[in-house]
Structure formats: C-alpha cells, structure tokens
Design a protein around this motif. Structure first.
Motif, PDB file in Angstrom:
ATOM      1  N   LEU A   1     -11.516  42.513  -6.542  1.00  0.00           N
ATOM      2  CA  LEU A   1     -11.558  42.156  -7.963  1.00  0.00           C
ATOM      3  C   LEU A   1     -12.998  42.032  -8.451  1.00  0.00           C
ATOM      4  O   LEU A   1     -13.305  42.383  -9.602  1.00  0.00           O
ATOM      5  CB  LEU A   1     -10.805  40.849  -8.193  1.00  0.00           C
ATOM      6  CG  LEU A   1      -9.280  40.935  -8.120  1.00  0.00           C
ATOM      7  CD1 LEU A   1      -8.665  39.536  -8.137  1.00  0.00           C
ATOM      8  CD2 LEU A   1      -8.729  41.751  -9.278  1.00  0.00           C
TER       9      LEU A   1
ATOM     10  N   SER B   1     -14.415  44.175 -11.500  1.00  0.00           N
ATOM     11  CA  SER B   1     -14.998  43.469 -12.646  1.00  0.00           C
ATOM     12  C   SER B   1     -16.422  43.946 -12.910  1.00  0.00           C
ATOM     13  O   SER B   1     -16.827  44.117 -14.066  1.00  0.00           O
ATOM     14  CB  SER B   1     -14.971  41.965 -12.378  1.00  0.00           C
ATOM     15  OG  SER B   1     -15.561  41.253 -13.434  1.00  0.00           O
TER      16      SER B   1
ATOM     17  N   CYS C   1      -9.313  40.612 -14.689  1.00  0.00           N
ATOM     18  CA  CYS C   1      -9.881  40.414 -13.349  1.00  0.00           C
ATOM     19  C   CYS C   1     -10.118  38.934 -13.071  1.00  0.00           C
ATOM     20  O   CYS C   1      -9.797  38.435 -11.982  1.00  0.00           O
ATOM     21  CB  CYS C   1     -11.194  41.193 -13.220  1.00  0.00           C
ATOM     22  SG  CYS C   1     -10.999  42.984 -13.082  1.00  0.00           S
TER      23      CYS C   1
END
Length: 720
Positions: free
Chosen positions: A411, A415, A350
């Motif tokens: 992302l 994450s 990520c």
C-alpha cells in the motif's frame, strides 16, 4: 540472628545516608553548572555513570522510602528522571558520531552523477526514478525545515525551564539548611531537582546538536533539490513513452497481482476446507468450535482486503497510462482536474486500507492472546489432535501477520505512485494557459448545466442542452411558418384574378397550422418522444383536461366549420343576434366584427353558430338603399332633382353601376317628397354611413340654392 539482622539494617541506613548526604549538602548551583557543562562534552561516559547510579538506587529503593519516610513513587520518579538522562546522553553521543559524515540515505552522490550524465530521450521508467528521487529529497527537505523550527522552539522553552528549575533548587536548598527535622527529605528532593536540571542541560545539548546537523543536512538537500529541478525539467521535456517501458511496469504490477491472486486461491481453499470440517464429529471439541468460526472470519476479512489490493493494482496500471496522456497533452484542464480528484481518492483509499490492515493486525494480536489464555496449556486440550490444531492455528496467525506487514509495504508503494501522479497533475494544472482555464470554466459552469438531465424517455436522456436545441428548432419553425404565411398573403394580394379575403385567410390558416404541426413533430423527433408518450393523458387526466378545454375545443371546431362553410366571410355585412357589423376576421376561436364607430366586437365562434345570423351580402356585397327628401311646394322641383342627382354622382361610395334613380314619390301635407334609390358595396362601407353622408351633402346643396325643406304646419281657422 536478630542481632545480625539489626546490624545489617544499621549498616544499610548509614550507607544510604552517606550516599545521599554526601552528594546534596555542599553542592551549589555554580558547582552544578560547571559539572553539568563537563558532562556535555563526554555524554557516553556520563551515561554509563548514570546507569550505575540507577542500578544502585533500584537495589535500595524500598530502604530509601522507609528511611526518609517518603513514598516509593518518589524514588521511582527519581529513577524515571535518571532513565531520561541516560536516553538523552546516548542520543547526544550518536549525534556527535554522525557529525561530519556524509548522509547519502536520501540521494547519494553516485546516483546524482548518474542522473546528471543521462542523455535524452529519457525512458518513462527513468522519469519515474528521477521524480521519486526528487520527491524523497523534497519531503526530507520539508521535514528538516519543520524540525529545525521545532528544535529552536524547544531551545527557547528549555532556557525558560532551566531558570525555573534553578529557582526551585535554591528554595529547596534553603529549606534543607533551615529545617533539621526534614533535612533528609529535602536532600532527596534536591537529588530529584538536580536530575531534572541535568536532563534540561542534556536536552539543550541534544537540540543544539540536532540544529547543527540539521543545518548541514538542510544545505545539502537544498543543493540536491536545485540540481534535481534542472534534471527533472529536462526529463519532462524529453520523456519518451515506449511500449517497452509500459511492459516493464506492467510486469511489476502483474507479479504483485499474481501473488495476490495466489493468496486469494489459498484463502478460498482454506475457507472451503473450514466449511467442510465444521460439521465433522472429530471437530466438535471446544477448541474446534472456537477455532473454525474465528478462522473463517479472519479469512473473510483478508479476502476482502486482497480484493481491494487487486483493484488497486489495476488503478496503478491506469495511473501510468494516464501519465502518458498527461504529458502528451491529450487531457484537457477539466480532465486533469478529474484526474486530480481521482488520485486524491486513491490516496485516501490507500490510507484507509492501511488503517484496515492495522486494525486487522491488532485483531490478530487479540486472537493470539485469547488462544494463549484459553488454550495455551496442553492440559486444557483433551487430545493430541486439538494440540495439533492449536499449533496450526498459531502458525496461521503468524503467517497472516507477516502477510499483513507485506500488505502495508504494498500500500505504501501504491500510495507513493499515486502521490507522484497527483504532484505532476497539480503542476500541470498550475501551468495551464488562459484558454484552458476559460474552457474549464465554461465546461464546469455552463457545460455542466447543459448536460444536466431533466428527464428520460426509456434509455434516452433529455438534457438541458437537447431541450434548448429542440425549443430553438421549434421557434425557428414558427418563424419560418410566419414567413410562409406572409408570402402567401402577398401572393394573393398581387394576383390579377381577384381572390376573396375569406379564401386568402383560409389558405393562410392552413399554411400556419400545417407549419405549426410540422415544427411540433420535428421537436418531438429531436427529443425522441414518441406520440404514444401522450397516452399518459388517458383516464382521469384525459377527463380533467377534456372538461377544462371543452369550451376551447367547441370554439375551435366552430371556427373550422365557419371557415369551410363560407356562410360567413371576411367583409360580409351581418347581423348576429342584435349586433350589426362587418366581418373583419375569422379565427379558429373567435369572429371579429367592426361595428359602428369602428368598434371591434369579438364573438366566440360557438356563439356565432348558436345565434341567428343575417348575412346581408351572402350572395352579393351590393346592396340597394334609399333616402327620402322633402321640399316646399313653392320650390323649383327640377332644380331640386338636379341637385340630388349631382350629390349622388359625386359621392364615391354610391355605385355608378347599377345606376341610381330619383323619383317624386309623394305629395305630403306640407312638402313634395323625393326618393333616391342607389347601390353601395357593403363589403367596404356601412349603409348608414353612406346615407348620412348623402343627406349632409343634399342639405348643404339645398341651403346654397335656397331650396327650403319645410317642416309640418297646421292652419287653424276659427269660424265666427
């Protein structure tokens, strides 16, 4: 006109002189400290005042530089100090407004009450929300902890810096009072030093305010974390993983995945369209030659990035399912550590993708600037179609930038979910009991070594574990074969019908080699090794191995012939070449003879077949032997024959059947010679040993009965 201009310059100089000299001459450090302390209580008013001062200085910065013979950079340095002062005072003002208000940004009281009032069983979605709140509070708590330590360190540095600035101010003020020539220059330097000192005071107030607010935030977060720890502990113990929860979570992921898939379809269509129009005549302009390959490259980069996001969506769904396995205890400690490593890899991926997105955003910015520089003005473009293409390209760049910003948010969400599972995995690894840790140590060390592949047969791997098991089975086969050989030997030893030692040994060898071959074949079967695998021994390898084992194979074949021909048997008294002995053992490679003084002679079987062999007991192990004894002429012949007969009767190695026989064989010059004939079993004793024992017994008996054994005598008469 010139007179007016000169008059304006003199007025401007007087104004500048009065502005700076009036503020720098009479100011002492005590006055400055008192004034600066007052400013800290009214930061907004002081900031507004400094803004006005900064504007005045900017209007006359060139005149200041000429009037005081200083570079313009010095004036700009003073302006920079004023700008920092303004920024710091406004920061203090907003911090003072924040003091005393509740901060519900991380977790408000209503949410905390909602979590506290919830009753078990808890849904998985509820659990995810609780853990997310807990992680947010924990991260904020740690951030404030670091910031408070940094703020205190900054206060210490500012205290030291304030003393240095005051020292610098005193020295410059003294120089200004002494040097009349450079007084104006020193007075301007005093203004800069005073601004630095004010910035130091304002920064000190800023960090003090932050420490005050941070201490309050720190205490509130600590209370919330303590409350959430009890809540999350209860939730973990009563979480219920239901299909509805996973349906909700999967729906969220599916929605994002559909958006990404639609983006892929759009990018694919865009790429095809660019490929089709690239070779058209109307797209052979300068702008089109720049636009089409650039757009294609941007589409390729975004497509690869979106494909990574689709993969990450699948990893997100897997993450939630693994949490179910984690909480239900389906994962061993080793699998938890593998999950931990996988989550770290996903988090790293990520972050790498975020870096890629950021780099692509910078690339888009550079492309936009290049389009503006090269094709920004309509005069550079020849047709309206080119202007339309340029505007469309700019719109595509803007839309792509917006999509990239959404990618960064996506992302960040992924994450955060991976970090959540990583935290839970690390917690459960830390809570693992001794048995789990021992099992993991076993699997990581011994288990990993046992599962290591040594080689493979087609698609079948041969691991250390399989090879070790096959070797153990082979050794067990050898032990079983040895036990069978022992049972066979004992069976023949117990039989009433006498079986020759040679036949017994032959059967034992057959049992042994049969068991050896069966054990070897079972080992090959366990390792999935076909007999055709030994075909690699063909060609040069077979020739080399054949030459190396030629002697061994010759001895082995000779041993097989000796065992089955039965021309040489265990216990036979033989003469092989010049060697006389009794056959003690016949193996596939060697024949062992027991010679005189019980010495063992090992002869290769090939040598046995090549040498002449005299088998003294081939048809029968009974052998007739004889000894000769002489007595003096004056001895009692009948008594001597009786003594010899008695000695032969008492010797256990002299067979009674057939019976022995004693004759008076010859009249010699000095003695009467007797010859005794008797039979012995050569399979048990040597002939020479029996003859020696009989002679010794006869000698002792003759001496006991005073029977003389003469030696040759010659009488010599001399005639006169």
């Amino acid at each position: 006109m010139n007179l007016r201009k000169n008059s304006f310059c003199l007025f401007l100089a007087a104004l500048i002189f009065s502005f700076f000299m009036g503020r720098a001459n009479a100011a002492t450090l005590a006055d400055i400290r008192e004034e600066l302390a007052r400013y800290q209580t009214e930061p907004a008013a002081r900031a507004a005042q400094v803004v006005r001062d900064l504007r005045r200085v900017r209007n006359i910065e060139e005149g200041l530089a000429r009037q005081y013979d200083i570079p313009v950079s010095e004036v700009l340095r003073y302006e920079y100090e004023l700008s920092e002062i303004i920024n710091t005072y406004y920061s203090i003002h907003f911090l003072q407004l924040h003091t005393g208000t509740d901060n519900d940004f991380t977790l408000n009281d209503a949410r905390l009450k909602e979590l506290t009032a919830a009753k078990p069983p808890y849904s998985f979605v509820f659990y995810l929300g609780v853990v997310e709140d807990f992680e947010n509070c924990r991260q904020s708590f740690m951030l404030w902890q670091e910031n408070l330590a940094r703020y205190r360190e900054e206060l210490h540095k500012l205290s030291e810096k304030k003393g240095e600035i005051e020292k610098e101010y005193r020295l410059c003020r003294e120089k200004s009072s002494i040097s009349a020539e450079n007084r104006l220059k020193y007075n301007f330097e005093l203004l800069i030093i005073r601004a630095k000192l004010e910035l130091c005071y304002a920064s000190y107030t800023f960090f003090e305010s932050n420490i005050k607010i941070g201490g309050q935030e720190f205490s509130e977060l600590k209370e919330k974390i303590d409350t959430l720890e009890q809540i999350i502990k209860n939730v973990r113990a009563n979480v219920d993983f239901s299909a509805d929860d996973f349906a909700i979570l999967d729906a969220r992921v599916d929605e994002k995945a559909r958006l990404l898939e639609n983006t892929l379809v759009m990018l694919n269509d865009k790429y095809k369209l660019l490929g089709e129009v690239r070779h058209r005549v109307e797209f052979q302009t300068d702008f089109a030659k720049y636009w089409i390959p650039t757009e294609q490259k941007l589409v390729e980069d975004e497509t690869l990035l979106v494909l990574d996001f689709v993969e990450m969506c699948s990893a997100t769904r897997l993450t939630w399912r693994l949490m179910d396995d984690l909480f239900s205890g389906k994962l061993t400690l080793k699998e938890r550590r593998e999950l931990q490593a996988r989550m770290k890899a996903l988090i790293k991926q990520c972050r790498v993708n975020i870096k890629f997105v950021d780099d692509d955003l910078q690339g888009l910015r550079r492309v936009a600037l290049e389009v503006t520089h090269r094709f920004g003005e309509d005069g550079w473009l020849k047709t309206k179609e080119e202007i339309s293409m340029r505007n469309e390209f700019r719109a595509n760049i803007d839309a792509r930038m917006n999509r990239y910003l959404s990618y960064i948010i996506l992302l960040g969400e992924m994450s955060g979910q991976f970090e959540l599972l990583l935290t839970e995995t690390e917690r459960m690894i830390g809570e693992a009991n001794t048995d789990d840790k021992f099992e993991t140590i076993w699997h990581d060390n011994v288990g990993g070594l046992l599962d290591m592949e040594i080689w493979s047969i087609d698609d079948y791997p041969i691991t250390v574990k399989k090879l070790s098991l096959a070797l153990i089975i082979f050794l067990l086969g050898l032990l079983t074969t040895h036990y069978a050989v022992v049972l066979t030997r004992r069976h023949f030893e117990k039989r009433t019908e006498r079986v020759s030692r040679h036949s017994s040994l032959l059967i034992q060898n057959i049992v042994f080699y049969f068991g050896l071959i069966i054990s070897f074949l079972i080992t090959l079967w366990m390792l999935h090794i076909p007999l055709t695998a030994f075909a690699f021994m063909g060609g040069a390898a077979a020739i080399a191995i054949g030459l190396g084992t030629q002697k061994i194979m010759g001895d082995t074949l000779s041993g097989i012939l000796l065992l089955f021909q039965r021309k040489l048997r265990i216990g036979d008294e033989v003469i092989i070449g010049d060697t006389h002995g009794i056959v003690a053992e016949i193996t596939l490679q060697n024949t062992v003879l027991v010679c005189q003084q019980s010495r063992h002679l090992i002869i290769p079987n090939s040598k046995v077949l090549e040498s002449p062999v005299l088998n003294l007991t081939l048809n029968n192990s009974l052998s007739r032997t004889e000894i000769s004894v002489s007595i003096a002429y004056d001895s009692n012949v009948s008594q001597a024959m009786g003594i010899i007969r008695e000695v032969l009767s008492e010797n256990p190695n002299v067979l009674k059947t057939p019976p022995f026989r004693i004759i008076l064989s010859e009249f010699e010059d000095s003695a009467i010679k007797f010859t005794a004939f008797f039979f012995i079993d050569l399979s048990k004793v040597f002939e020479s040993n029996v003859q020696s024992a009989v002679r010794m017994s006869i000698l002792d008996a003759f001496r006991e009965h005073n029977i003389e054994i003469p030696f040759p005598q010659t009488e010599v008469k001399i005639k006169e």
